[in-house]
Design an enzyme around this catalytic site. Structure first.
Site, short mmCIF file in Angstrom:
data_model
loop_
_atom_site.label_atom_id
_atom_site.label_comp_id
_atom_site.label_asym_id
_atom_site.label_seq_id
_atom_site.Cartn_x
_atom_site.Cartn_y
_atom_site.Cartn_z
N ALA A 241 0.86 -1.19 0.00
CA ALA A 241 0.00 0.00 0.00
C ALA A 241 0.90 1.24 0.00
CB ALA A 241 -0.91 -0.02 1.22
N ASP A 417 5.48 1.35 2.53
CA ASP A 417 4.37 0.41 2.53
C ASP A 417 3.50 0.75 3.73
OD1 ASP A 417 2.60 -1.71 2.62
OD2 ASP A 417 4.11 -3.24 2.15
N HIS A 418 2.35 1.36 3.47
CA HIS A 418 1.50 1.87 4.55
C HIS A 418 0.91 0.75 5.40
CE1 HIS A 418 -0.23 5.09 6.65
NE2 HIS A 418 -0.70 5.82 5.65
N ARG A 419 0.97 -0.49 4.93
CA ARG A 419 0.52 -1.60 5.76
C ARG A 419 1.42 -1.77 6.98
NH1 ARG A 419 0.87 -6.70 2.18
NH2 ARG A 419 2.95 -5.79 1.90
N ILE A 420 2.69 -1.38 6.83
CA ILE A 420 3.69 -1.60 7.87
C ILE A 420 4.16 -0.29 8.49
CG2 ILE A 420 5.91 -2.71 8.38
CD1 ILE A 420 3.71 -4.61 7.38
#
Length: 447
Positions: A241, A417-420
């Protein structure tokens, strides 16, 4: 006479298949041990594979552009052929390669050793002696004839995406399932309405777009390194993301710092560019923000926090972008980093990059150098969680105290990575990089 089946050997960490770039032999040719036979492109590099034994070529398995899984038969040799002695290798014919379009005129890519930029280089070719794998079985999971025909990497992707291969139509040669088949099946399942039955036919809009062929156009197959880049970039954008953070950095002090040190570096036979300082600033920021020095294992649903600092340095080549890796950047001085950067650049330009210099990075730096424009949105080198894009240094007005003066300003673009990585974590990481570049004495104190 006996026949020897030569299988594609394991040619690198994480490599499960290779694409045939060019055959250097043809059926009927006599070969001697270690004579070059075939060029194979993996997702890491192009390697030239040599003959494991002396003999005569009986059969070639696959043509240019075909993908061969590790462990599958590539070539069949006849051994003990009663002909003239094989005391020297026959002249190696030019490789049979897929047709490519003539490159369009473009500005010459800046060199890796000309400031913080990626270097231009030719095709990567690494010598690899033949490895005897005649008794090696087929890859695990492929033995049953009742199961769909697919490469190990395709099966692994199917497991990661939860796709049942038995329900996927095959488009590959000989009924083989491809990565594209699995990805298309996953996309259909993801986009289908929840109430729709699992066997519902895909909508017409989901079919691949077919462009009409015209007489005033030229078509070039997407293969080799360009195909690997296409697959990796699509996977990164599909999985991570992305969000991008852009900030500016006044590197006036860094420019003066480098100019003071450059003569001392030259006395030691080393050219000193901006890139080693950027590398050390990134390492400093990674230590202060260790979550950025990590990988995502989507199959295991885990974050892999790396204890080493192996930085990928994106390099532009005629075939496309590759990422050599600067190992243990945290343990090296600025001069040692400069030497490694120069070595990687020269190896890449001469086509002698080694397999051990590719793969395994935990963070990547990419740059367009003097072509850098204002800012960009770099694509993460998946499965990493962040990437730094470096842009051209420009003279701009800056505010210092109550005065407006001319400064040396460089923009930095970072994708996360916006998930992390949360937004505040990414911003703090960027600020740590900028702090070290604006006050380069910090690099000396922390090294």
């Amino acid at each position: 006479m006996s026949k020897f089946e030569f299988r594609l050997p394991d040619i690198g960490e994480g490599v499960t298949e290779g694409e045939i770039v060019g055959w250097l032999v043809k059926p009927g040719d006599r070969v001697v041990e270690n004579q070059d036979m075939v060029e194979v492109m993996t997702d890491k590099a192009t390697v030239t594979i040599g003959a494991p034994k002396s003999g005569r070529v009986a059969e070639l398995k696959g043509g240019v552009g075909d993908t061969i899984p590790v462990g599958e038969v590539m070539i069949v040799l006849e051994l003990g052929v009663p002909e003239e002695p094989l005391d020297a290798p026959a002249p190696t014919p030019a490789p049979v390669k897929a047709p490519t379009a003539a490159p369009a005129a473009a500005p010459k890519a800046p060199s890796l050793d000309e400031g913080p930029v990626a270097s231009a280089c030719g095709d990567i070719k690494t010598s690899l002696p033949g490895v005897e794998l005649a008794n090696r079985g087929a890859p695990s999971g492929d033995a049953s004839e009742e199961r769909p025909l697919a490469a190990p990497a395709t099966r692994r992707l199917a497991r990661e995406l939860g796709v049942d291969l038995r329900s996927v139509p095959a488009s590959g040669k000989g009924g083989r399932l491809t990565r594209e088949d699995v990805e298309a099946a996953h996309a259909r399942r993801s986009e289908a309405p929840a109430a729709a039955p699992a066997t519902a036919a895909p909508a017409a809009a989901q079919k691949p777009l077919v462009l009409a062929r015209g007489a005033d156009e030229e078509r070039v197959a997407i293969r080799g390194l360009r195909k690997r880049i296409s697959e990796n970039m699509a996977r990164s954008k599909r999985t991570a993301a992305h969000f991008t953070y852009v900030d500016e950095c006044d590197v006036t002090a860094l420019k003066a710092f480098r100019e003071r040190l450059a003569p001392h570096a030259e006395q030691r036979g080393q050219k000193l560019t901006y890139l080693p300082f950027i590398v050390k600033a990134v390492v400093r920021a990674l230590k202060r923000n260790p979550k950025l020095n990590s990988l995502v294992d989507d199959a295991a649903n885990e974050i892999v926090l790396k204890k080493t600092h192996d930085l990928g340095i994106a390099v532009s080549t005629e075939a496309g972008l590759i990422v050599p890796v600067l190992r243990d950047a945290d343990k090296k001085s600025v001069l040692e980093v400069a030497a490694d950067v120069q070595r990687l650049g020269e190896a890449a330009r001469s086509g002698k990059i080694a397999p051990e210099d590719l793969g395994g990075s935990s963070f990547t730096i990419t740059s367009l150098g003097k072509l850098g424009g204002l800012f960009a949105t770099p694509v993460i080198n998946y499965p990493e969680v962040a990437i730094l894009g470096v842009h051209e240094i420009k003279r701009k007005p800056v505010v210092r105290g109550d005065e407006i003066v001319i400064g040396e300003v460089m923009l930095l673009s970072l994708s996360f990575d916006h998930r992390i990585i949360d937004g505040d974590v990414g911003a703090a990481f960027a600020k740590d990089i900028i702090a070290a570049l604006e006050e380069p004495d910090l690099l000396v104190l922390d090294s």
